[in-house]
Scaffold this motif. Structure first.
Motif, short mmCIF file in Angstrom:
data_model
loop_
_atom_site.label_atom_id
_atom_site.label_comp_id
_atom_site.label_asym_id
_atom_site.label_seq_id
_atom_site.Cartn_x
_atom_site.Cartn_y
_atom_site.Cartn_z
N VAL A 69 -23.48 0.35 -0.46
CA VAL A 69 -23.70 1.81 -0.45
C VAL A 69 -22.50 2.52 0.17
O VAL A 69 -22.06 3.57 -0.31
N GLU A 70 -21.95 1.94 1.24
CA GLU A 70 -20.74 2.51 1.84
C GLU A 70 -19.58 2.48 0.84
O GLU A 70 -18.82 3.44 0.75
N TYR A 71 -19.46 1.38 0.11
CA TYR A 71 -18.41 1.25 -0.92
C TYR A 71 -18.61 2.30 -2.01
O TYR A 71 -17.66 2.95 -2.44
N ARG A 72 -19.85 2.46 -2.47
CA ARG A 72 -20.13 3.45 -3.52
C ARG A 72 -19.70 4.84 -3.10
O ARG A 72 -19.02 5.56 -3.84
N ASP A 73 -20.08 5.23 -1.89
CA ASP A 73 -19.74 6.58 -1.43
C ASP A 73 -18.25 6.74 -1.14
O ASP A 73 -17.69 7.81 -1.35
N TYR A 74 -17.62 5.67 -0.68
CA TYR A 74 -16.17 5.72 -0.44
C TYR A 74 -15.44 6.03 -1.75
O TYR A 74 -14.54 6.88 -1.79
N LEU A 75 -15.82 5.36 -2.83
CA LEU A 75 -15.16 5.60 -4.11
C LEU A 75 -15.59 6.93 -4.73
O LEU A 75 -14.75 7.74 -5.14
N ALA A 76 -16.90 7.14 -4.80
CA ALA A 76 -17.41 8.30 -5.54
C ALA A 76 -17.09 9.62 -4.86
O ALA A 76 -17.10 10.67 -5.51
N ARG A 77 -16.78 9.60 -3.55
CA ARG A 77 -16.41 10.83 -2.86
C ARG A 77 -14.90 11.05 -2.84
O ARG A 77 -14.42 12.05 -2.29
N SER A 78 -14.16 10.13 -3.46
CA SER A 78 -12.70 10.22 -3.45
C SER A 78 -12.19 11.04 -4.64
O SER A 78 -12.46 10.69 -5.80
N PRO A 79 -11.45 12.12 -4.39
CA PRO A 79 -10.87 12.88 -5.51
C PRO A 79 -9.95 12.02 -6.38
O PRO A 79 -9.87 12.23 -7.60
N MET A 80 -9.25 11.04 -5.78
CA MET A 80 -8.37 10.18 -6.56
C MET A 80 -9.17 9.36 -7.57
O MET A 80 -8.73 9.13 -8.70
#
Length: 246
Positions: A69-80
């Motif tokens: 879940v932390e990984y999902r949010d790290y990626l999905a919240r990244s503008p890049m």
């Protein structure tokens, strides 16, 4: 080598539903609906896992899930990663976040279903994923694993790919590229350890085959069978030591 693979591997990642925003972004309503649908499917797969897995295995899965879940949010919240405008983290209700998170949840759902699926083929032959952007196609034959492993890691899509043949002994496998490349001095190794339905893969000196932040290490689960044509393609690539073009 990596520059040649980049386009191929990014396309593979898209085909597995793993990355970034489409050319035409979803509206907020569309993105919300997609996320809710993906979240329901993930929760359903989670409920099946809770029912089928032994208590100890499920407790370990809960720890894994928190990290995912932390990984999902790290990626999905990244503008890049999403291609959204701006520099800071996206809000949890931003359409770009919801769309990207939905795609990542679809991958995780596939991984969870593989963890509880009963395969008719008892060999390792099949497509395996780690739900973190890594996948490996395997054909097990006569004490060997013919494999093609590929990954797209992180918000900037660092990529990697390696094809080869590993020695396989029941639950443990080992790959070495020693002598394969004339100008390559460091030996690359991959280890394969099968525990229940998880194939733990770890590498040494693998940087020759991937970008700076990419890696092959992961806990892979079988998610799909390979037909005869797909198996032949994997075997050919493994013998040649070349990741096939898609």
């Amino acid at each position: 080598m990596i520059s040649f693979l980049s386009l191929v591997l990014v396309l593979v990642a898209f085909s597995q539903g793993s990355v970034q925003a489409q050319d035409k972004p979803m509206s907020r309503a569309e993105a919300k609906a997609a996320f809710e649908k993906a979240d329901r499917a993930l929760n359903e797969a989670w409920a099946v896992a809770k029912q089928k897995l032994p208590e100890g295995d499920f407790n370990k899965l809960k720890e894994d899930q928190r990290a995912w879940v932390e990984y999902r949010d790290y990626l999905a919240r990244s503008p890049m990663y999403t291609g959204a405008d701006g520099q800071g983290e996206l809000a949890l209700d931003a359409p770009e976040y919801l769309e990207a998170a939905a795609g990542l949840e679809e991958e995780r759902t596939t991984w969870l279903k593989g963890l509880t699926h009963e395969w008719k083929d008892e060999t390792l032959t099949g497509l395996w994923t780690d739900s973190y952007g890594g996948s490996i196609e395997i054909v097990e034959r006569e004490g060997h694993l013919h494999f093609v492993i590929q990954c797209v890691r992180g918000p900037t899509s660092h990529v990697g790919g390696l094809a080869g043949i590993a020695v396989w002994n029941s639950t443990i496998g080992w790959f070495s590229d020693k002598g394969r490349e004339k100008d390559k001095t460091d030996e690359t190794n991959l280890s394969f350890v099968l525990t229940d339905k998880r194939l733990e893969i770890n590498g040494a000196n693998t940087g020759y085959y991937h970008g700076a932040r990419a890696y092959f290490n992961g806990s892979y689960v079988k998610v799909k069978a390979l037909d005869a044509k797909a198996q032949a393609k994997v075997v050919k690539a493994a013998k040649a030591g070349e990741v096939p073009e898609e």
